[in-house]
Design a protein around this motif. Sequence first.
Motif, PDB file in Angstrom:
ATOM      1  N   THR A 124       0.850  -1.183   0.000  1.00 55.04           N
ATOM      2  CA  THR A 124       0.000   0.000   0.000  1.00 55.04           C
ATOM      3  C   THR A 124       0.896   1.247   0.000  1.00 55.04           C
ATOM      4  O   THR A 124       2.094   1.155   0.267  1.00 55.04           O
ATOM      5  N   LYS A 125       0.265   2.396  -0.243  1.00 53.03           N
ATOM      6  CA  LYS A 125       1.030   3.645  -0.244  1.00 53.03           C
ATOM      7  C   LYS A 125       1.691   3.863   1.123  1.00 53.03           C
ATOM      8  O   LYS A 125       2.837   4.285   1.219  1.00 53.03           O
ATOM      9  N   ASP A 126       0.965   3.551   2.187  1.00 54.27           N
ATOM     10  CA  ASP A 126       1.528   3.725   3.538  1.00 54.27           C
ATOM     11  C   ASP A 126       2.752   2.841   3.743  1.00 54.27           C
ATOM     12  O   ASP A 126       3.714   3.221   4.407  1.00 54.27           O
ATOM     13  N   GLU A 127       2.688   1.638   3.197  1.00 56.57           N
ATOM     14  CA  GLU A 127       3.826   0.722   3.358  1.00 56.57           C
ATOM     15  C   GLU A 127       5.038   1.204   2.558  1.00 56.57           C
ATOM     16  O   GLU A 127       6.178   1.134   3.041  1.00 56.57           O
ATOM     17  N   VAL A 128       4.783   1.710   1.356  1.00 57.80           N
ATOM     18  CA  VAL A 128       5.888   2.252   0.551  1.00 57.80           C
ATOM     19  C   VAL A 128       6.524   3.422   1.292  1.00 57.80           C
ATOM     20  O   VAL A 128       7.747   3.527   1.417  1.00 57.80           O
ATOM     21  N   LEU A 129       5.684   4.278   1.850  1.00 58.01           N
ATOM     22  CA  LEU A 129       6.164   5.448   2.586  1.00 58.01           C
ATOM     23  C   LEU A 129       6.995   5.026   3.803  1.00 58.01           C
ATOM     24  O   LEU A 129       8.118   5.500   4.011  1.00 58.01           O
ATOM     25  N   ALA A 130       6.441   4.127   4.610  1.00 60.45           N
ATOM     26  CA  ALA A 130       7.122   3.703   5.841  1.00 60.45           C
ATOM     27  C   ALA A 130       8.481   3.106   5.518  1.00 60.45           C
ATOM     28  O   ALA A 130       9.481   3.404   6.182  1.00 60.45           O
ATOM     29  N   ASN A 131       8.537   2.289   4.471  1.00 63.01           N
ATOM     30  CA  ASN A 131       9.801   1.634   4.166  1.00 63.01           C
ATOM     31  C   ASN A 131      10.812   2.595   3.569  1.00 63.01           C
ATOM     32  O   ASN A 131      11.997   2.526   3.906  1.00 63.01           O
ATOM     33  N   SER A 132      10.355   3.513   2.711  1.00 68.40           N
ATOM     34  CA  SER A 132      11.326   4.474   2.156  1.00 68.40           C
ATOM     35  C   SER A 132      11.942   5.272   3.293  1.00 68.40           C
ATOM     36  O   SER A 132      13.144   5.525   3.315  1.00 68.40           O
ATOM     37  N   LEU A 133      11.105   5.662   4.239  1.00 69.00           N
ATOM     38  CA  LEU A 133      11.615   6.452   5.346  1.00 69.00           C
ATOM     39  C   LEU A 133      12.521   5.608   6.255  1.00 69.00           C
ATOM     40  O   LEU A 133      13.562   6.074   6.715  1.00 69.00           O
ATOM     41  N   PHE A 134      12.135   4.350   6.434  1.00 67.26           N
ATOM     42  CA  PHE A 134      12.984   3.502   7.283  1.00 67.26           C
ATOM     43  C   PHE A 134      14.364   3.296   6.662  1.00 67.26           C
ATOM     44  O   PHE A 134      15.356   3.200   7.377  1.00 67.26           O
ATOM     45  N   PHE A 135      14.416   3.264   5.321  1.00 68.12           N
ATOM     46  CA  PHE A 135      15.727   3.088   4.681  1.00 68.12           C
ATOM     47  C   PHE A 135      16.659   4.241   5.048  1.00 68.12           C
ATOM     48  O   PHE A 135      17.862   4.057   5.193  1.00 68.12           O
ATOM     49  N   ILE A 136      16.092   5.449   5.198  1.00 67.50           N
ATOM     50  CA  ILE A 136      16.946   6.574   5.615  1.00 67.50           C
ATOM     51  C   ILE A 136      17.483   6.285   7.014  1.00 67.50           C
ATOM     52  O   ILE A 136      18.677   6.413   7.290  1.00 67.50           O
ATOM     53  N   MET A 137      16.575   5.874   7.894  1.00 62.06           N
ATOM     54  CA  MET A 137      16.986   5.682   9.287  1.00 62.06           C
ATOM     55  C   MET A 137      17.979   4.526   9.419  1.00 62.06           C
ATOM     56  O   MET A 137      18.906   4.572  10.211  1.00 62.06           O
ATOM     57  N   ALA A 138      17.766   3.474   8.609  1.00 64.08           N
ATOM     58  CA  ALA A 138      18.608   2.281   8.739  1.00 64.08           C
ATOM     59  C   ALA A 138      19.950   2.451   8.042  1.00 64.08           C
ATOM     60  O   ALA A 138      20.944   1.850   8.445  1.00 64.08           O
ATOM     61  N   GLY A 139      19.974   3.274   6.994  1.00 71.05           N
ATOM     62  CA  GLY A 139      21.174   3.309   6.170  1.00 71.05           C
ATOM     63  C   GLY A 139      22.090   4.486   6.415  1.00 71.05           C
ATOM     64  O   GLY A 139      23.276   4.424   6.129  1.00 71.05           O
ATOM     65  N   PHE A 140      21.565   5.561   6.964  1.00 72.90           N
ATOM     66  CA  PHE A 140      22.326   6.810   7.040  1.00 72.90           C
ATOM     67  C   PHE A 140      23.513   6.722   8.002  1.00 72.90           C
ATOM     68  O   PHE A 140      24.673   6.718   7.598  1.00 72.90           O
ATOM     69  N   ASP A 141      23.215   6.592   9.283  1.00 69.80           N
ATOM     70  CA  ASP A 141      24.282   6.592  10.284  1.00 69.80           C
ATOM     71  C   ASP A 141      25.149   5.341  10.193  1.00 69.80           C
ATOM     72  O   ASP A 141      26.369   5.407  10.312  1.00 69.80           O
ATOM     73  N   THR A 142      24.491   4.197  10.012  1.00 65.70           N
ATOM     74  CA  THR A 142      25.229   2.924   9.993  1.00 65.70           C
ATOM     75  C   THR A 142      26.323   2.962   8.929  1.00 65.70           C
ATOM     76  O   THR A 142      27.476   2.626   9.204  1.00 65.70           O
TER      77      THR A 142
END
Length: 459
Positions: A255-273
Amino acid sequence: MGVPAPKPGFLGMLPLYAKKGIIGMDLEMTEKYGRVSGIFHGRIPALLISDAEMIKQIFVEDFSKFVNRNRFVPSVNMMKKAVSNVENEEWKYMRSIITPTFSSAKMREMCSSINLCCDRLVKKLASKIDPDKAIKLDELCQSYTMDVIAATSFGLDIDSHNNPDNSFFKNAKRTLNFSFSLNIIVLCMMFPFLTDILDYLNIGHIPKDSAEYFINVVNQALDDRKADSSTRRDFLQLMMNAQKENSENSGRGLTKDEVLANSLFFIMAGFDTTSLTIAFTLHCIAIHPEVQERAFREIQSKLGERKPNYDNVKELEYLDMIISETLRLYPPATRLNRRANCDTTVKGLFIPKSMVIMIPLYTLHRDPEYWIDPEDFNPERFSPENKHTINPYAYMPFGAGPRNCVGIRLANLVTKIAIVTLLQNFQFIQTPETEVKPKLATGGFVRPQNGTWLQVRSR
Ligand code: HEM
């Protein structure tokens, strides 16, 4: 439960967390109580386990009993549907849709935009070189990974090095601001029932206006793409395609919400690490110039001046050993966690339903039972001749089992492209400002408290 544990006070073990930080506390607990002990994460009881055999059982053999992580903090509505947060069958389904977006073919297609971000990093670093001064590299690495995430997730060209005030960069950093989330984290540690209430009220550890900013970015991108989407190769598009392909094959897609949540999570998971991994790698090779020299020679002989890409970085065996060893000494994630979904027994220890299991990664990666001279930086541990001696459950910078990091390929690619390009252009040198054994910050990720200071010379 019959496991050794200190007597918790009214505040659980919060004073110890505050005084020593997660890493200091894990080291102390393991030293005092051994590889299985009881802790109170605030008022939440948990088992702290650094026994590789038990970890294998929990993460792999009995995975079906430990599918989910414990949620220690509430999430704003928009994040509830991220793959890291969903549970059981919902997780299984979402993971199966998301995994193919990280395939080798997709990674290959992302290389040119990663190279572009790297060229900017090189230019910026070159402009900062001063023969008499050390440069703090952390922000430069952060800007690079943020550029990569904006490009690979959303197809945006943000140039964080030269536009540090752009809204994407600013809001992404705010979502990751540990001091903002600290109050809520501590509150939920002390009063776990608040997690559900705050969750219900849509109060999470992300500032609301930043959350709204990203909702707009994604909505805008989704609208723009309705007309023409065929040529885009970012995660947003790949998830939208997965949505289409799956619904055509009778799956429901995302769903659109799932696409949104995951795109945003990729920022959180990938940025600092990823930026921490790059900065720590530069630190390690600067204090071991012979390692840096060998890595440079390998790059010269295998790639010369060619740009790194998904296929040619695979030829750089020594570079891979260096990054693996850096991730052993400095795994960005401090702890892994799982929650038991039924009563069960692990290596003879009864574990009741809902018990939280925490794996202290930093401690595990330096445990003398699993590592010879654990404090030494020695890439040879990961050579083709030696790496079979490593217990895979004593080395888990990306987690383990079916719920490990889904972004490993991207993380390795982004890190390797950066290190190769940097070494093709520069030499990194230890200075009096360089802390050989960096003092680590107490909260969040494994991070150098005072930054990564090195002198940089053009090649
Ligand atoms: C050096 C960089 C990275 C490190 C060290 C790292 C580490 C980790 C760790 C330790 C976990 C928990 C695994 C477990 O519980 O077994 C995790 C989960 C995850 N990571 Fe990464 N990560 C990195 C980069 C990335 C990137 C670049 C992405 C995506 C763009 C990503 C996406 C995820 C996701 C989605 C999960 C949750 C998976 C799930 O619940 O199914 N990570 N990562």
